[in-house]
Design a protein around this motif. Structure first.
Motif, PDB file in Angstrom:
ATOM      1  N   ARG A 161       0.842  -1.183   0.000  1.00  0.00           N
ATOM      2  CA  ARG A 161       0.000   0.000   0.000  1.00  0.00           C
ATOM      3  C   ARG A 161       0.883   1.242   0.000  1.00  0.00           C
ATOM      4  O   ARG A 161       2.052   1.192   0.358  1.00  0.00           O
ATOM      5  CB  ARG A 161      -0.909   0.012   1.232  1.00  0.00           C
ATOM      6  N   SER A 162       0.306   2.339  -0.413  1.00  0.00           N
ATOM      7  CA  SER A 162       1.051   3.608  -0.478  1.00  0.00           C
ATOM      8  C   SER A 162       0.364   4.645   0.399  1.00  0.00           C
ATOM      9  O   SER A 162      -0.865   4.659   0.523  1.00  0.00           O
ATOM     10  CB  SER A 162       1.144   4.126  -1.917  1.00  0.00           C
ATOM     11  N   GLN A 163       1.182   5.515   0.972  1.00  0.00           N
ATOM     12  CA  GLN A 163       0.661   6.566   1.835  1.00  0.00           C
ATOM     13  C   GLN A 163       1.565   7.787   1.728  1.00  0.00           C
ATOM     14  O   GLN A 163       2.787   7.667   1.590  1.00  0.00           O
ATOM     15  CB  GLN A 163       0.577   6.084   3.297  1.00  0.00           C
ATOM     16  N   VAL A 164       0.948   8.974   1.784  1.00  0.00           N
ATOM     17  CA  VAL A 164       1.672  10.243   1.691  1.00  0.00           C
ATOM     18  C   VAL A 164       1.702  10.873   3.073  1.00  0.00           C
ATOM     19  O   VAL A 164       0.659  11.000   3.729  1.00  0.00           O
ATOM     20  CB  VAL A 164       1.022  11.193   0.669  1.00  0.00           C
ATOM     21  N   PHE A 165       2.891  11.288   3.504  1.00  0.00           N
ATOM     22  CA  PHE A 165       3.067  11.934   4.812  1.00  0.00           C
ATOM     23  C   PHE A 165       3.540  13.367   4.590  1.00  0.00           C
ATOM     24  O   PHE A 165       4.581  13.597   3.953  1.00  0.00           O
ATOM     25  CB  PHE A 165       4.090  11.179   5.659  1.00  0.00           C
ATOM     26  N   GLN A 166       2.751  14.315   5.093  1.00  0.00           N
ATOM     27  CA  GLN A 166       3.131  15.715   5.032  1.00  0.00           C
ATOM     28  C   GLN A 166       3.924  16.072   6.291  1.00  0.00           C
ATOM     29  O   GLN A 166       3.437  15.929   7.406  1.00  0.00           O
ATOM     30  CB  GLN A 166       1.892  16.598   4.930  1.00  0.00           C
ATOM     31  N   LEU A 167       5.154  16.534   6.100  1.00  0.00           N
ATOM     32  CA  LEU A 167       6.014  16.892   7.228  1.00  0.00           C
ATOM     33  C   LEU A 167       5.929  18.388   7.481  1.00  0.00           C
ATOM     34  O   LEU A 167       5.925  19.190   6.542  1.00  0.00           O
ATOM     35  CB  LEU A 167       7.462  16.487   6.947  1.00  0.00           C
ATOM     36  N   ASN A 168       5.891  18.749   8.738  1.00  0.00           N
ATOM     37  CA  ASN A 168       5.760  20.152   9.120  1.00  0.00           C
ATOM     38  C   ASN A 168       7.044  20.748   9.672  1.00  0.00           C
ATOM     39  O   ASN A 168       7.353  21.910   9.416  1.00  0.00           O
ATOM     40  CB  ASN A 168       4.640  20.307  10.160  1.00  0.00           C
ATOM     41  N   TYR A 169       7.784  19.974  10.435  1.00  0.00           N
ATOM     42  CA  TYR A 169       8.948  20.521  11.127  1.00  0.00           C
ATOM     43  C   TYR A 169      10.254  19.832  10.734  1.00  0.00           C
ATOM     44  O   TYR A 169      11.322  20.350  11.024  1.00  0.00           O
ATOM     45  CB  TYR A 169       8.756  20.400  12.648  1.00  0.00           C
ATOM     46  N   GLN A 170      10.183  18.677  10.122  1.00  0.00           N
ATOM     47  CA  GLN A 170      11.375  17.966   9.669  1.00  0.00           C
ATOM     48  C   GLN A 170      11.488  18.073   8.151  1.00  0.00           C
ATOM     49  O   GLN A 170      10.492  18.232   7.443  1.00  0.00           O
ATOM     50  CB  GLN A 170      11.306  16.487  10.069  1.00  0.00           C
TER      51      GLN A 170
END
Length: 711
Positions: free
Chosen positions: A380-389
């Motif tokens: 499966r695929s998933q997108v992670f939005q990073l805010n501080y890293q």
């Protein structure tokens, strides 16, 4: 009769005896006590902010204030309600909080005791509100007290001298079984108390508490026949300190009741027939004595004693002979399993016992089966939005390459160095988009959950700290110079110079020059002031010329430098301001080149925020300035301090100071004549210098939040 049936029969007899005794007690005294006194209806614990609140609801307001005391090991708080009953007579409440684990309520005669099992000792306050009794406990332990137990908050005692509580008396008594009891009588129950074992002694610090002069001495109590040989009471930086000096093999406990603080030191007697509990064994103690008992029947005894559900494998066979006395049940069970080559796995209150080889084989098959499932599970695929890293840094961490530079391994593979720390499966892959700061991860569902949990822990805002340093330089200078000149002059009409006479006008003078010249020197380029006096004879043919010179300088100055810098937690910050001075330096070819040296004000600091909210600082402060000019260029006056210090949030600490004082007196005089009292000042000069300089470095860290900005 089998051992298991004998054990159950014996346990039943004990329970019947206890039930008979309880019924007799209820028949004689319990109903009357409950009918005449108050009654506890409920006991509840809740957490509000940084406090845990215990609420005891009664049928009516209390006629007498409850007595409370604490114990250090184990950490407990006990409250006695006098002339008060409890409907259930005995109950246990499990809370499982960070501070309050459980509460035990039991009626003893005409009073009811509430015992709180604490995770650690904590400061607390009590309050009575109608028919509700409230106990407020602080969840956060004060940082200054470290891990030492605290029995009461360190607040000023009303009515105490100077607004501070004091120690009124120190007493020693011999307790039961040869124990030594140290009793400290305080003026207020609000004294903060730290107790800890330091080396061979037990040290008790009463924070913010004064100690009278008549109690600051050594107490010899060796004649009491207890482990305590002596005590020493002293003042430690404004706190009262009591050092207890035990000898031999001992253990101690402490508790506080109102204004009395008690430390009990008991001797420890070794029992050669008693097994010592190993590390980690905390079960209730039991004794076993069996000859050639079947291992399955013995496991049934453990099941009856612990109320655990024990499942035994069919391959568990054989008999065992054992004699164990006063041993924790979990240690006894481990001894039995080690003797028969068995192992156990626990799931909740179910314990499965089987041979070690059988368990290992089963676990290996489960791991292999799980690996096969992972190899067949869909991706499966998933997108992670990073805010501080940064997405690229997180990608390297997930691939086991760290957040720094280095060669980038192909997506979907891991190098030899990073294979052991790679978080993705061998089928997983990921891509980092620097423009949108997103991670695109493809892997099985369980690995995606691990990645999501990992990102949730590291992609958080970093706390920031503002560090302000104040460098104060104060100078106080004083200089004074005194001098004198003496000379002769003559007046005549004809003067002879050498072997000839010179024609001069009548009334002309001839100056032979000073025969004594000790003038005052200049200070900071300023010449001294002069005053001249002439003394002549009655014929006015000879003159005595006297010239006095004096200069005095007094100066005071103060320089305050205040560099400030904001940085993230555990990130080094540097701020500097100053001048670069050129100088000539020789090169390897023999030519000269111009290089520069810095004369700067510099603050370099690395903050670390502790879990208690304090700030640990690695700090390096420089205060350099341009000095005197030499043949090789300007000298640089340096002031430098480098240290590590722990400071509370918003607090100020002096991390360094230099104090210098220079005093000098120089006298130039004519021998003998300069030693004559009073008149001797005409034959000498003196210079006096008195300079004082002081340097102090202050440091103030403040943890910033979203609503605080640098002003």
């Amino acid at each position: 009769m089998t051992p298991a049936r004998w054990y159950r029969a014996r346990a039943g007899a004990v329970m019947r005896t206890m039930a008979t005794a309880l019924a007799l007690w209820l028949a004689l005294g319990a109903p009357a006590a409950l009918a005449q006194g108050n009654r506890i209806k409920s006991v509840d614990v809740s957490t509000t902010g940084e406090q845990t609140v215990l609420v005891v609801e009664l049928e009516r307001p209390l006629a007498q204030k409850p007595a409370d005391f604490t114990t250090q090991n184990p950490a407990r708080l006990a409250i006695d309600f006098f002339d008060t009953g409890f409907a259930e007579r005995r109950a246990q409440y499990e809370y499982g909080g960070k501070l309050v684990k459980a509460a035990n309520v039991m009626q003893i005669g005409d009073r009811t005791r509430v015992i709180l099992d604490l995770a650690r000792n904590a400061t607390y306050r009590t309050d009575q509100r109608g028919n509700v009794f409230v106990v407020s406990l602080d969840n956060v332990a004060p940082a200054a007290k470290s891990a030492a137990p605290t029995f009461a908050p360190a607040a000023a005692a009303p009515g105490a001298a100077g607004g501070r509580p004091s120690v009124r008396n120190i007493d020693f008594r011999r307790g039961a079984d040869g124990a030594g009891r140290v009793v400290v009588d305080l003026s207020s129950r609000e004294s903060g108390i730290n107790i800890a074992q330091q080396g061979k002694n037990v040290v008790v610090d009463f924070l913010g508490t004064t100690l009278p002069e008549n109690l600051r001495r050594h107490f010899d109590v060796s004649d009491y026949g207890s482990p305590v040989q002596g005590m020493r009471a002293s003042d430690a930086n404004g706190n009262a300190r009591l050092t207890i000096e035990p000898r031999g093999n001992w253990e101690y406990s402490s508790y506080q009741t109102d204004t009395q603080f008690v430390v009990e030191v008991r001797p420890v007697k070794e029992d050669p027939t008693k097994l010592i509990s190993g590390p980690g064994y905390r079960g209730e103690r039991l004794s076993l004595n069996f000859q050639n008992i079947d291992i399955r029947s013995l496991l049934q005894v453990f099941a009856d004693f612990t109320n655990l559900n024990i499942i035994t494998s069919e391959s568990v066979q054989g008999n065992i002979t054992l004699r164990l006395k006063d041993v924790p049940w979990d240690q006894a069970l481990q001894i039995v399993m080690d003797a028969k080559g068995l192992a156990s796995r626990r799931n909740g209150n179910v314990l499965w016992v089987a041979p070690k080889a059988e368990l290992q084989t089963k676990e290996k098959l489960e791991l292999e089966s799980q690996q096969q499932i992972n190899d067949l599970e869909p991706i499966r695929s998933q997108v992670f939005q990073l805010n501080y890293q940064r997405a690229e840094d997180v990608r390297r961490m997930l691939l086991g390459m760290g957040a720094g530079g280095g060669a980038v391994a192909p997506i979907g593979t891991a190098g030899a160095a990073g294979a052991s720390t790679r978080m993705l499966s061998k089928r997983g892959s990921l891509t980092a988009d620097a423009r949108t700061n997103q991670l695109f991860v493809s892997d099985i569902a369980s690995k995606l959950e691990e990645v999501q949990s990992f990102i949730g822990k590291i992609d958080i805002p970093v706390r920031q700290v503002i560090i302000e340093a104040r460098i104060v330089e104060a100078t106080d200078t004083f200089s004074r110079n005194l001098g004198v000149k003496l000379g002769f002059a003559g007046q005549y009409n004809n003067a002879r110079v050498g072997n000839t006479y010179n024609n001069v006008l009548p009334g002309s003078t001839s100056d032979n020059g000073p025969f004594l010249s000790l003038p005052a020197g200049s200070i900071n380029g300023t010449n001294p002031a002069n005053i001249a006096v002439s003394l002549f004879n009655s014929a006015a043919t000879r003159f005595l010329a006297l010239e006095l010179s004096a200069l005095e300088a007094d100066g005071k100055g103060k320089i305050i430098s205040s560099p400030r810098v904001v940085t993230a937690n555990n990130i080094k910050a540097l701020i500097e301001q100053g001048t670069e001075l050129p100088y000539q330096a020789a090169t390897s070819s023999g030519a000269t080149s111009v290089q520069f040296r810095k004369a700067n004000l510099k603050l370099e600091v690395t903050p670390q925020i502790t879990p208690e909210g304090n700030v640990l600082l690695d700090v390096d402060v420089n205060k350099d300035s341009v000095g005197i000019q030499t043949t090789s260029g300007f000298a640089i006056d340096t002031k430098h301090v480098q240290t590590q210090v722990l400071v509370e949030n918003g607090g100020t600490v002096v991390i360094g100071g230099i104090y210098t004082q220079t005093e000098s007196t120089d006298v130039d005089k004519v021998p003998l004549l300069g030693d004559i009292p009073v008149l001797g000042y005409l034959f000498k000069n003196n210079a006096k210098v008195r300079n004082r300089t002081e340097l102090l470095v202050f440091l103030t860290p403040r943890i910033l939040n979203e609503s605080v900005s640098l002003k």
